[in-house]
Every structure is written in C-alpha cells, then in structure tokens.
Design an enzyme around this catalytic site. Structure first.
Site, short mmCIF file in Angstrom:
data_model
loop_
_atom_site.label_atom_id
_atom_site.label_comp_id
_atom_site.label_asym_id
_atom_site.label_seq_id
_atom_site.Cartn_x
_atom_site.Cartn_y
_atom_site.Cartn_z
N GLY A 1 49.08 -98.55 -9.07
CA GLY A 1 49.39 -98.42 -7.49
C GLY A 1 48.43 -97.65 -6.67
CD GLU B 34 44.90 -109.15 -4.40
OE1 GLU B 34 46.42 -108.69 -4.32
OE2 GLU B 34 44.25 -109.17 -5.26
CE1 TYR C 209 52.94 -105.37 -0.17
CE2 TYR C 209 54.03 -106.06 1.64
CZ TYR C 209 53.87 -105.22 0.62
OH TYR C 209 55.17 -104.58 0.13
CD GLU D 83 46.30 -104.82 -11.97
OE1 GLU D 83 46.56 -104.06 -13.23
OE2 GLU D 83 46.43 -104.03 -10.87
NE ARG E 200 49.06 -101.87 -22.26
CZ ARG E 200 48.69 -101.86 -20.81
NH1 ARG E 200 47.58 -102.11 -20.36
NH2 ARG E 200 49.79 -102.15 -20.09
#
Ligand code: MV4
Length: 447
Positions: free
Chosen positions: A165, A200, A202, A287, A291
């Site tokens: 963030g 982007e 919101y 995103e 992992r």
C-alpha cells in the site's frame, strides 16, 4: 527426489516445511541467526547452521551465508518459505547457478510479477480481467489526467514497484489529481528508489480474494480455490478464510478456469497466488505472489492437500499426477494469525512466553514454533503462530474457532487473541458481510 533440503527461513513456516520434508523422508538443514539459537526449527532440523547476527539483513537475507550453508551440508534444494528471500529473483537465480533447486517459480517469473505494471500487462494479455486504468507507466501528469477522465473518478495512483500500500494515493476528482500524482511519486521514490506510477479506477468497497495455483514442469496447472483475505489492517492480514463467504461455486470455477489457462500459457511452475479485488460480482487482478503464503493452511484444509509437499515434488521435476476435476472443496476453514502484539494498539510485545498451551480437538490445527519458555525476539515479525480450524460449514468453523480461542493459553507476551474473539462474535463478520475496510473501522470502534 531430493535427499536433503535447506530451509531458508525461521519460525512457524520453517517448521511447516520441515514437517513436510520429514514425512517425505527428506533430511533438513535449518539456518538461523544468533538470536534464534534455541528456536524450534533449529531443534527439529537434522542439521543447523548459524548464518549471522540477529539483524535479518545479516542472516536470513544473507545470500552468501545461506549458499555456503547449503554447500557445506550438501543440500540439493532450498525452500525460501515466505518473506525474506522468497520473492527475490536474484536469489532464485543464484541458487540455480550453484546447481541447487529453488523450490519456487523461475527467477524470470518472480521478476515479471515483482513489477506491478509488467504483472498486469502480462495477465491482461493472457485474458485475466483487470481494474480499468492506464496501459502502463504514466510519463506525465497530463497523461494521468487523460486516463483519469477516461476511466472516471475516483482513481488511484499506484507505484509500479509498490507493495503493502505504499506509494498509493486516491484522487476523488481532477482537483485532487496533481497532489495525488506528486505525493505518490515522492513516496514511491523514497520507499522503492523508483518513482514510476500507474493509474487505476478506485474500487471503494472491494473484498480481497486470492486464488491458489500450482503448476508443474510438465505444463499442468491447477487451482485450489480462493481465500478471502479482506480482514486486514494497514495491509497486515489478520484472519483469512476458505472459501470466501461472498463467492458462489460457479464464480470460483469461472475465475479458476481463467487463471489456470493464463498460467499454463505462461509456463508457470510451483506455487503462486493471484490477488484480485472483488466488487459487484467482478474480479479485477491486482498482483501475483510468487511464493507460498502465510494463509496457505486454509486452502490445505478445504482441499485436503499438502501444498509444501506439492512444491517439493514439483521442484524435483515430478508431475502433479491429478487434474482440476480431482480437486474438490470440503467444508470451511478459518485462520487466525496470532501476533505478539497489544490487541488495541498493535504495538509488538516481544518477551518470554511463560505458558503456552495450544488448543486441540477435532478440526483444530496450530502452526507455531513457540513453546513454554521461548523468548520471542524483537528482531523479526510479531506473528508467533496461526490457529486454523476446519468444519463442515462456515457457522461450524466460527463456533470451532471461538472454542479454540477460549482454549489457547499464551502468557508472558500480549497477543491479538482478544481481538479475534471480538471479531468472531460480531454479527457482520458472522454474516460474512465485510470488505477490506471493515477491520480498520472495527478496531477503531469504541467498545
Ligand atoms: C486497490 C484498491 C482499490 N482500487 N486498487 C492495496 C495494496 C495493493 N496490494 C493493492 N491495494 C489496493 N488496490 C484499486 N484500483 C484498494 C487497495 C487496498 C487493499 C487491497 C487489498 C487488501 C487490502 C487493501 C487495503 C487498502 C487498499
């Protein structure tokens, strides 16, 4: 299959990996800082190597020391866990250059997904839905103004190197755009040494829903459904569930099919998570995490899969050996992160655990590396364990978690257990009626 694996991590995730290795007949090498000499991962591993002083920079992030430890112990593969070096493409590359297997994706895929713009354009080209916004990096404020006018306010300026963030600014109208633009760029430069930003639309009340993926080196990709990770505060997740209370089986199947097709085209290998914002029945990719994640156990419980075992099998070149239709979802799972923090101020509370009594019983799992007498060091993350429950329905999982939270005893340090109890008894939570903003409001509520 490997005969020895080095675990480049500490705490509960080091134990989680060690346990999978044990069950697979693989010997383990623990690495540790001087602050972790009496840590449980050191005690339980077959071998342990001290890799430096307490500071993570000099130990758990010390690539040369970790590679030396792997070489001298004859480990054939390295599992990075989460955090530390797990999403460091240079580390993955160096591990493989030394003839060792990196238990994770290729360095190239880590690098691609580490840059948020490249991740987005890659996913878009593969047919994954995105939030409307700029096609890539924005060069000028004028360009930002044009894109913002096109997608409509409110908009969000985001750092391409971002995460957690930071470097993110909302503009509700054109009046606020210039300010958001310069603040986001300044923050991005300070935090990441890179002032590249994108824009982007919101979304004002989304849920954070992520999809667990596994791919092997033979072109097979499957998904294990979603986790709802909306309950977070300052980008720190606190409670996660599988499945999401907001999603239908049909929606899960649809986003799963889109995501697995995309990652198969990419040739993605090992574990990965696609993060989406979900609002008004629409998924928007934001995103990808390359992992194993902290919250992987809720997926393991509802899918009856050992994700770490799968990661190791994939890294050893084995085929998945099952397809999407073999994966089914049973019941509901909830994870409560147990952090050594003040439950009201969230200030870390390191110190000696004078009493630890883990909860037990049907459908209860406690992933933790603490023990009575353990000293929580002040140098690392404050998460000291994860309490996971599994039950046939969400309501039964909530009741089971409440029961387990009543049983757990952690004395000597403050923990967020009282906060979890409050969340679980809240009617909105019980209805599954929450967004990414819910916890922030809940924790600032007076009671
Ligand atoms: C957003 C958003 C609303 N609209 N993007 C926060 C960090 C980064 N991972 C993405 N984040 C967000 N992106 C658009 N277009 C709201 C957030 C966001 C958020 C996302 C996931 C989980 C928690 C969050 C908390 C605040 C803001």
């Amino acid at each position: 299959m490997f005969s020895k694996i080095l675990i480049a991590n500490r705490g509960e995730i080091a134990l989680r990996i060690l346990r999978a290795c044990r069950e697979m007949g693989i010997r383990t090498v623990a690495v540790h800082s001087t602050a972790d000499e009496s840590a449980m991962h050191v005690r339980l591993a077959d071998e342990a190597v001290c890799i430096g002083p307490p500071s993570a920079k000099d130990s758990y992030l010390n690539v040369a020391a970790i590679l030396s430890a792997a070489t001298i112990t004859g480990a054939e593969a390295i599992h990075p866990g989460y955090g530390f070096l797990s999403e460091n493409a240079d580390f993955a590359e160096t591990v493989e250059a030394h003839g060792l297997a990196f238990i994770g994706p290729t360095a190239e895929h880590i690098r691609t997904m580490g840059d948020k713009i490249t991740a987005k354009t890659t996913m878009q080209a593969l047919g994954v839905p995105l939030v409307p916004g700029s096609a890539g990096e924005l060069a000028t404020l004028d360009e930002a103004r044009d894109v913002a006018a096109h997608v409509g306010y409110p908009i969000l300026i985001k750092a391409t190197a971002g995460g957690g963030g930071r470097g993110m600014k909302v503009a509700h109208s054109e009046d606020e755009l210039a300010e958001a633009w310069s603040v986001a760029r300044t923050e991005a430069l300070a935090a990441f040494g890179n002032d590249a930003v994108y824009l982007e639309k919101y979304l004002d009340r989304p849920r954070h829903i992520e999809l667990q993926i596994l791919g092997d080196t033979h072109g097979n990709v499957v998904h294990f459904g979603e986790r709802d990770c909306s309950l977070q505060r300052r980008h720190q997740k606190l409670l996660e569930e599988a499945g999401s209370p907001a999603l239908s089986t049909k929606e899960r199947d649809a986003i799963g099919a889109t995501a697995t097709a995309a990652l198969a085209k990419l040739g993605y290998r090992n574990a990965g998570t696609l993060e989406f914002l979900y609002q008004d029945g629409q998924f928007s990719f934001i995103e990808m995490n390359t992992r194993l994640q902290v919250e992987h156990p809720v997926t393991e419980m509802v899918c009856d899969v050992d994700l770490v075992r799968e990661q190791i099998r994939i890294a050893a070149g084995e085929e998945l050996g099952y397809s999407q239709s073999d994966i089914s979802f049973s019941g509901h799972a909830i994870e409560c992160r147990i952090n050594a923090e003040d439950p009201d101020t969230f200030i870390p509370s390191p110190g000696t655990i004078t009493v630890f009594h883990p909860p037990g019983g049907l459908g209860v799992r406690m992933d933790s590396a603490i023990y009575t007498g353990y000293r929580v060091p002040p140098f690392y993350d404050s998460m000291i364990g994860k309490l996971i429950v599994h039950a046939p329905t969400r309501a039964a999982a909530i009741a089971r978690m409440q029961r387990a939270l009543d049983e757990i005893v952690v004395e000597g340090v403050k923990t967020v257990v009282p906060l979890h109890k409050r969340i679980l008894s809240d009617p909105e939570f019980q209805r599954g009626d929450y967004t990414i903003h819910w916890l922030e409001r809940f924790t600032s509520r007076k009671y």
